[in-house]
Enzyme design. Structure first.
Site, PDB file in Angstrom:
ATOM      1  N   VAL A 125     -24.554  80.563 -44.592  1.00 20.02           N
ATOM      2  CA  VAL A 125     -25.378  80.882 -43.559  1.00 20.02           C
ATOM      3  C   VAL A 125     -25.672  82.546 -43.698  1.00 20.02           C
ATOM      4  O   VAL A 125     -24.827  83.361 -43.453  1.00 20.02           O
ATOM      5  CB  VAL A 125     -24.630  80.714 -42.256  1.00 20.02           C
ATOM      6  CG1 VAL A 125     -25.694  80.906 -41.238  1.00 20.02           C
ATOM      7  CG2 VAL A 125     -24.530  79.170 -41.978  1.00 20.02           C
ATOM      8  N   PRO A 126     -26.892  82.668 -44.461  1.00 22.86           N
ATOM      9  CA  PRO A 126     -27.189  84.020 -45.083  1.00 22.86           C
ATOM     10  C   PRO A 126     -27.272  85.312 -43.934  1.00 22.86           C
ATOM     11  O   PRO A 126     -28.148  85.643 -44.001  1.00 22.86           O
ATOM     12  CB  PRO A 126     -28.415  83.816 -45.983  1.00 22.86           C
ATOM     13  CG  PRO A 126     -28.919  82.837 -45.037  1.00 22.86           C
ATOM     14  CD  PRO A 126     -27.986  81.939 -44.540  1.00 22.86           C
ATOM     15  N   CYS A 127     -26.261  85.859 -43.375  1.00 25.05           N
ATOM     16  CA  CYS A 127     -26.622  86.622 -42.262  1.00 25.05           C
ATOM     17  C   CYS A 127     -26.744  88.120 -43.096  1.00 25.05           C
ATOM     18  O   CYS A 127     -27.111  88.991 -42.718  1.00 25.05           O
ATOM     19  CB  CYS A 127     -25.260  86.940 -41.356  1.00 25.05           C
ATOM     20  SG  CYS A 127     -23.747  86.997 -42.148  1.00 25.05           S
ATOM     21  N   HIS A 128     -26.409  88.372 -44.392  1.00 28.13           N
ATOM     22  CA  HIS A 128     -26.619  89.198 -44.991  1.00 28.13           C
ATOM     23  C   HIS A 128     -28.135  89.566 -45.215  1.00 28.13           C
ATOM     24  O   HIS A 128     -28.439  90.785 -45.318  1.00 28.13           O
ATOM     25  CB  HIS A 128     -25.959  89.362 -46.549  1.00 28.13           C
ATOM     26  CG  HIS A 128     -26.388  88.055 -47.237  1.00 28.13           C
ATOM     27  ND1 HIS A 128     -26.290  86.857 -47.312  1.00 28.13           N
ATOM     28  CD2 HIS A 128     -27.506  87.958 -48.430  1.00 28.13           C
ATOM     29  CE1 HIS A 128     -26.591  86.112 -48.078  1.00 28.13           C
ATOM     30  NE2 HIS A 128     -27.412  86.717 -48.719  1.00 28.13           N
TER      31      HIS A 128
END
Length: 166
Positions: A125-128
């Protein structure tokens, strides 16, 4: 039964935790205090094997999105933020403000940031991919150096046209 595996990556060891048939945690070892292994068995299962394969392919530049089944626990607001994160395209970024607008909470930028920080599934889950509205990189639970690396990696892979699978 909760079980875990470790994946060695170019930016450090990554902890994968699964419960039943779902991945429930992806975290950088040695970074977050929430990495608690008491009561978790070191062994593999089908979900952890799939997660390891997909994370490895991501770091090889041959995978841009994940299909491993996952589940997370959080408030309804957090879940809404985490779902929205999965819609940010590989190699692109979105501001906290834009993300807040996307989930119909335009004044909740700070709450969006807090939900991002509590994301239990780093990379998957690409919070970056979330940045400040001025384009500056702001915080990352795994460390700002890892956020920079991940964003630069995705940009490099896109430029090289190296991607083999989505």
């Amino acid at each position: 039964m909760r079980c875990y595996q470790i994946v060695v990556s170019p930016i450090g060891d990554i902890l994968l935790v699964a419960e039943e048939n779902f991945l429930t945690q992806v975290d950088f070892l040695g970074v977050n205090d929430r990495t608690e292994l008491a009561g978790i068995v070191y062994r593999s299962n089908q979900v952890l094997e799939q997660a390891k394969e997909e994370i490895t392919a991501y770091f090889q530049g041959t995978l841009t999105s994940f299909t491993v089944p996952y589940a997370y626990q959080g408030t309804e607001f957090q879940k809404k933020v985490w779902q929205a994160l999965t819609r940010i395209p590989y190699g692109e970024t979105l501001s906290y403000e834009a993300l807040a607008r996307e989930i119909n909470h335009p004044r909740a930028c700070r709450a969006v940031g807090q939900a991002n920080h509590r994301n239990p599934l780093a990379i998957i889950v690409p919070c970056h991919r979330v940045i400040g509205k001025n384009g500056h990189l702001i915080g990352y639970g795994g460390g700002l150096d890892k956020k920079v690396w991940l964003l630069q990696w995705e940009q490099r892979i896109l430029k090289e046209g190296k991607i083999l699978a989505k």
